[in-house]
Design an enzyme around this catalytic site. Structure first.
Site, PDB file in Angstrom:
ATOM      1  CB  SER A 284       3.626  -2.866  -3.364  1.00 46.93           C
ATOM      2  OG  SER A 284       3.706  -2.078  -2.199  1.00 46.93           O
TER       3      SER A 284
ATOM      4  CG  ASP B 171      11.418  -0.978  -1.390  1.00 42.55           C
ATOM      5  OD1 ASP B 171      10.936   0.136  -1.114  1.00 42.55           O
ATOM      6  OD2 ASP B 171      10.737  -1.917  -1.828  1.00 42.55           O
TER       7      ASP B 171
ATOM      8  CG  HIS C  47       8.003   0.128  -3.294  1.00 39.61           C
ATOM      9  ND1 HIS C  47       8.261  -0.996  -2.532  1.00 39.61           N
ATOM     10  CD2 HIS C  47       6.644   0.230  -3.365  1.00 39.61           C
ATOM     11  CE1 HIS C  47       7.116  -1.538  -2.154  1.00 39.61           C
ATOM     12  NE2 HIS C  47       6.118  -0.826  -2.645  1.00 39.61           N
TER      13      HIS C  47
END
Length: 266
Positions: free
Chosen positions: A97, A219, A247
């Site tokens: 991320s 996601d 995610h």
């Protein structure tokens, strides 16, 4: 290793005698323990470096300042400071991320430190704009910030299952919620704003490191269009869609992530 870096980012090193190093960096709302299952698969053959971003996990709480950490470049500088302190070059860098973008920015600044980049669910920009779909409008993000400010714990209870998905395994969202609750709400709000308002699209063509982009089949934080955009903009990149949803595939489907990393690094 300077004590300040160890304390500041809670750096841990395993299998120090190994020739090749893999560094794992976590995303918002988690800490280095999120990589436990994935890191364990490489700990016999590689030196493993894990750390907590300032404001997360067991990092030094006194080191966080919203003025200092007002862009992702500050976190990238922390990563480079860790690599310098350990005298590391040619590392395999795995970032989830926001740490995907942090790793990318660090690689542009000091490419000799990196051999391969593996970005899991990364995004250069979360806001939609003309010709670009990031997944969020400013109105949506303002609502998110407002919800966090009004009742952080109520926000956590809704946000955790939304981004974790895997509704048949509610314990995953519950664990993520506990991780979010452990963060000081003021720090969480500051970090979230920096992440969601960032735009690092201009840096993408400057990446020279071989890059693997890992994306799940769905996601809610990073739509598939973002992964395709990254793949197009980063010259030496390949995109793989893993058999997972949500995610956090390194938590929900670690075997998928382990397999793709192994295939990529050879």
């Amino acid at each position: 290793m300077p004590v300040d870096i160890v304390k500041k980012n809670n750096v841990t090193v395993r299998n120090e005698s190994a020739a090749q190093t893999i560094v794992f960096a976590h995303g918002f709302g988690t800490d280095q323990t999120a990589w436990e299952k994935v890191a364990a698969a490489f700990s016999n053959d590689f030196k493993i470096v894990l750390y907590d971003n300032v404001g997360a996990g067991q990092s030094d709480p006194g080191s966080f300042s919203p003025n200092r950490y007002d862009t992702l470049h500050s976190y990238a500088e922390d990563l480079l400071a860790i690599l310098r302190s350990l005298n590391l070059t040619d590392v395999i860098m795995v970032g989830h991320s926001v740490s995907g973008m942090i790793s990318l920015l660090a690689s542009v600044k000091e490419p000799e430190r990196f051999k391969k980049l593996i970005l899991v669910g990364a995004s250069p920009r979360y806001l939609d704009s003309d010709g670009y779909k990031g997944g969020f409008t400013q109105e949506m993000l303002n609502g998110l910030y407002s919800a966090m400010a009004n009742n952080y714990y109520a926000w956590v209870s809704g946000f955790a299952p939304m981004v974790m998905e895997n509704v048949d395994r509610p314990e995953l969202a519950e664990s993520f919620a506990q991780s979010l609750v452990a963060i000081r709400p003021d720090i969480a709000q500051s970090v979230v704003r920096v992440i969601f308002q960032s735009d690092h699209r201009a840096e993408l063509p400057n990446v020279t490191i071989d890059t693997l982009l890992l994306q799940t089949q769905h996601d809610s934080a990073v739509p598939a269009e973002v992964a395709l955009y990254l793949n197009k903009q980063i010259t030496n990149s390949q995109l793989k869609t893993v058999a997972a949803e949500g995610h956090f595939p390194h938590i929900s489907a670690p075997d998928e992530i382990i397999r793709e990393i192994k295939n990529f690094i050879g």
